[in-house]
Design an enzyme around this catalytic site. Structure first.
Site: not given
Length: 218
Positions: A8-11
């Site tokens: 998962f990407d965060l931002d």
């Protein structure tokens, strides 16, 4: 091989960091004597490596000036901007569904790992991830392709067993360069067109779509 791991990407994927990131960019530019754009004009800076964004904002290739801007940004971000951040609705529930279904989960962000770890802890998400991966302060692994390659190696993962979830072209490009599947999310800062153009296999319009796409397509 069956998919068993989700990155998962965060931002723009797990959290909406708009307030913190834009305010810290404005602070850095102001401290350097530059006119700061409005927050709405800085949305494109959310996701890509900040070094690249500052180079464009300052219209310079002067590494020393870019590093100074980055240092000013981090001085505010590490104390204030980090927490000017919101979880997207249904993210916790989405992660729980994915974990309950037996998938391993990792954070894969261009943000420095130190900050990413603090943000995940701040939102009480630590137990929903098997690990958190980010860049180093010197820029190492700030390119998503390099980061994903590092995760595959560190966790001994086969590309065919992994799916990347992110909201910007960098997430999709990074996934494809490592021969892994990618789900683009449109509730973040990238458009459906941007995500599809760069090869997203599927599109999620809300967090609840993510586990549906994973379970039914992989």
């Amino acid at each position: 091989m069956i998919v068993n791991t989700i990155l998962f990407d965060l931002d723009g994927t797990l959290t909406d960091p708009k307030l913190g990131i834009t305010r810290c960019i404005q602070y850095a530019l102001s401290e350097l004597g530059y006119q700061s754009p409005d927050a709405e004009e800085l949305h494109w800076c959310i996701g890509p490596p900040l070094k690249d964004s500052f180079s464009q904002l300052l219209k310079t290739s002067d590494i020393a000036l870019v590093e100074k801007a980055l240092s000013l940004y981090r001085s505010r971000f590490s104390t204030i901007g980090l927490f000017e951040n919101l979880l997207y609705p249904q993210i916790v529930e989405t992660l729980k569904v994915i974990k309950f279904a037996g998938y391993k989960t990792f954070v894969a962000t261009s943000k420095p790992q130190v900050y990413a770890t603090r943000i995940i802890k701040y939102f009480s998400l630590s137990l929903l991830f098997d690990g958190i991966y980010g860049s180093e302060f010197d820029g190492t692994r700030s390119a998503k392709a390099d980061l994903i390659s590092h995760i595959l190696l560190a966790e001994n993962l086969s590309p065919s067993s992994v799916v990347m979830v992110g909201d910007r072209q960098h997430d999709i490009i990074g996934a494809k360069r490592n021969h892994i599947a990618a789900i683009g999310v449109t509730y973040g800062y990238g458009t459906e067109e941007e995500l599809k153009t760069h090869g997203a296999d599927f599109i999620a319009h809300c967090p609840e779509n993510i586990p549906e796409l994973i379970i039914h397509n992989f």
